[in-house]
Design a protein around this motif. Structure first.
Motif, mmCIF file in Angstrom:
data_model
loop_
_atom_site.group_PDB
_atom_site.id
_atom_site.type_symbol
_atom_site.label_atom_id
_atom_site.label_comp_id
_atom_site.label_asym_id
_atom_site.label_seq_id
_atom_site.Cartn_x
_atom_site.Cartn_y
_atom_site.Cartn_z
ATOM 1 N N THR A 84 0.849 -1.193 0.000
ATOM 2 C CA THR A 84 0.000 0.000 0.000
ATOM 3 C C THR A 84 0.886 1.245 0.000
ATOM 4 N N ILE A 85 0.275 2.413 -0.232
ATOM 5 C CA ILE A 85 1.029 3.673 -0.219
ATOM 6 C C ILE A 85 1.771 3.843 1.111
ATOM 7 N N ARG A 86 1.063 3.527 2.193
ATOM 8 C CA ARG A 86 1.654 3.705 3.519
ATOM 9 C C ARG A 86 2.871 2.794 3.712
ATOM 10 N N THR A 87 2.771 1.570 3.208
ATOM 11 C CA THR A 87 3.910 0.647 3.318
ATOM 12 C C THR A 87 5.080 1.173 2.491
#
Lengths: 410, 105
Positions: B65-68
């Protein structure tokens, strides 16, 4: 005596305590449940409160009513979890040791993670219905609102009950119609997803419903910050949306204490095997409900189906047998679409929501992926089922794994 | 399952054009797929993100994901959006030969 500690007495924690107290030999087990809040909220009702469908008193009961006598409930904050020592330290100074730990600390909203969101306009021109207080404040706001542009924004995924923001905006369309002011209201749904929903068939259907209702979708909108005085939200790719009333679903995260214990991912959700819910790191720790990092909805129905299968599996495991990979990610979502109608979704890890009839193939009475009045009544009936059947860990006449019977391919 | 040929290599793709077998991917394919996504040239920072995503997917089995990506690669969200405009998680997954990132239902 063997010791089981359950962290969190929300939907999942309460259900699993009720289930296990019946399945385990309680002459040999101590079950302790820890939660800081004495009140159990009916969270699906937060969506309805702003539109006057439920009132405050419909939304909560004391937790103690749902905890079986053989389970010890401790009301305290959780200060630290030490998974290497099998211990939990509580805010009241107590330390609990355990043989098995179930993490059911859920997920919560974090408006402070988005600049401008949870600041001086919070509760004024910026609201949420993802908390009890938030839902009540929004109820007041809508009652006196004169119209303008209402923007519903999902900050990031995953969120608890991923269909709730869609339901909110469809109910808003109905509510403003009922109040004779729909022509004074512009409705915009700003989502980081590339459409109304993630799964193609449902996304198409729900997208059509939104467009029929005159609701605009701003897709792939990843909010960077809010300008609370100028009343606009700005995305990372510098798109701006003005609002008069912003209904935000702030970033959802698991409990900080789980992250600090090294048990969480970057959002504090616990990485577990998606079929058994056993921690990837510790062989005596499980995560149930919203606290688990599994690729299905964060929803009460998922917790219910998972726990249906988890009970037997846990008993087997404590008797020295291997866990069976039984859970398939099964989820049901009743989507309120306004005007006394609703849509029902039934899906799992592998199978996207499809049209059909549920739960009895060919009979229903609920129709899948299609608006019907029966689906709306199902959603309202659900509150009674929640308090009287689900929380108490009773069986429902629904199979815990998803069935393709009664569904058709499109 | 459909197949297509990119830079002389036949690869399996799904109906949205995402490669389904990360092992069939190579750097030439990435350059070609990036062009299709409107990115004319892959800079060192693009590669930093692509390399991170390949590694992340190899251990977790899914596109990050973007956060990862931002917490793992040291690239800020803002920069990620300028490197891979509009939906960076999806775009970088496509260019990196990974499946479509699992949406959250």
């Amino acid at each position: 005596m063997k010791k089981l500690v359950i962290l969190g007495a929300g939907t999942a924690g309460t259900m699993v305590a009720n289930r296990l107290v019946r399945m385990l030999n309680m002459d040999q087990w101590h079950i302790t449940l820890v939660d800081q809040d004495p009140v159990h909220y009916y969270q699906p009702g937060f969506l309805f409160a702003p539109f006057g469908i439920y009132t405050q008193k419909d939304l909560f009961k004391p937790k103690v009513c749902f905890i079986p006598p053989l389970v010890k409930l401790i009301q305290a904050t959780i200060e630290a979890v030490d998974p290497d020592q099998n211990k939990v330290h509580l805010g009241n100074g107590m330390t609990l040791s355990y043989d098995f730990l179930i993490i059911a600390t859920g997920t919560d909203i974090h408006p402070e993670e988005t600049p401008g969101l949870g600041e001086h306009e919070w509760g004024k021109s910026i609201h949420t219905f993802y908390s009890f207080q938030g839902a009540l404040a929004l109820t007041q706001r809508l009652r006196n609102w004169e119209g303008g542009r209402l923007v519903v924004n999902v900050v990031d995924n995953p969120i608890k009950c991923p269909v709730a923001p869609l339901e909110f905006i469809m109910l808003a369309d109905w509510y403003f119609h009922e109040h004779g002011m729909r022509d004074k209201v512009e409705l915009i749904y700003a989502t980081p997803l590339d459409g109304a929903f993630t799964k193609p068939v449902a996304s198409r259907l729900i997208g059509e419903m939104l467009s029929d209702k005159g609701i605009q979708v701003e897709s792939e909108f990843m909010i960077e910050h809010v300008e609370p005085d100028a009343k606009k939200i700005i995305s990372y790719d510098e798109r701006e949306i003005d609002y008069d009333l912003l209904v935000s679903i702030p970033l959802n995260k698991g409990a900080d204490v789980i992250g600090k214990a090294g048990l969480g991912d970057e959002l504090n959700y616990v990485p577990v095997d998606k079929h058994t819910l056993l921690s990837n790191k510790y062989p005596n720790i499980f995560a149930l409900g919203d606290a688990a990092a599994i690729p299905t909805s964060k929803a009460g129905s998922v917790a219910h189906y998972a726990i249906d299968l988890f009970g037997d599996n846990f008993v087997r495991y404590t008797e020295g047998y291997e866990l069976l990979p039984t859970f398939d990610g099964h989820a049901n979502c009743f989507i309120e679409s306004g005007f006394g109608k609703g849509v029902l979704l039934d899906f799992n890890y592998e199978q996207e929501p499809l049209p059909g009839l549920f739960p009895m193939p060919g009979v229903g009475p609920f129709s899948l992926l299609k608006e019907s009045e029966m689906n709306h009544w199902g959603k309202l009936m659900f509150r009674w089922m929640y308090w009287n059947i689900l929380l108490k860990g009773q069986e429902l006449p629904l199979t815990p794994t998803m069935s393709m019977m009664g569904k058709w391919k499109v | 399952m459909a197949t297509r040929t990119i830079c002389g290599v036949t690869v399996q793709v799904n109906d949205e054009g995402f490669m389904t077998n990360p092992a069939e991917w190579n750097k030439d394919i990435a350059v070609e797929l990036a062009k299709e996504e409107g990115i004319a040239e892959l800079t060192p920072n693009h590669w930093k993100v692509i390399d991170f995503c390949r590694q992340s997917a190899a251990t977790s089995g899914a596109a990050p994901t973007i956060r990862t990506i931002t917490s793992g690669s040291g690239i800020s969200t803002k920069e990620l959006f300028s490197l891979f405009p509009k939906g960076p998680a999806k775009k970088v997954a496509k260019i990196s030969g990974l499946g479509k990132p699992e949406g959250c239902v």
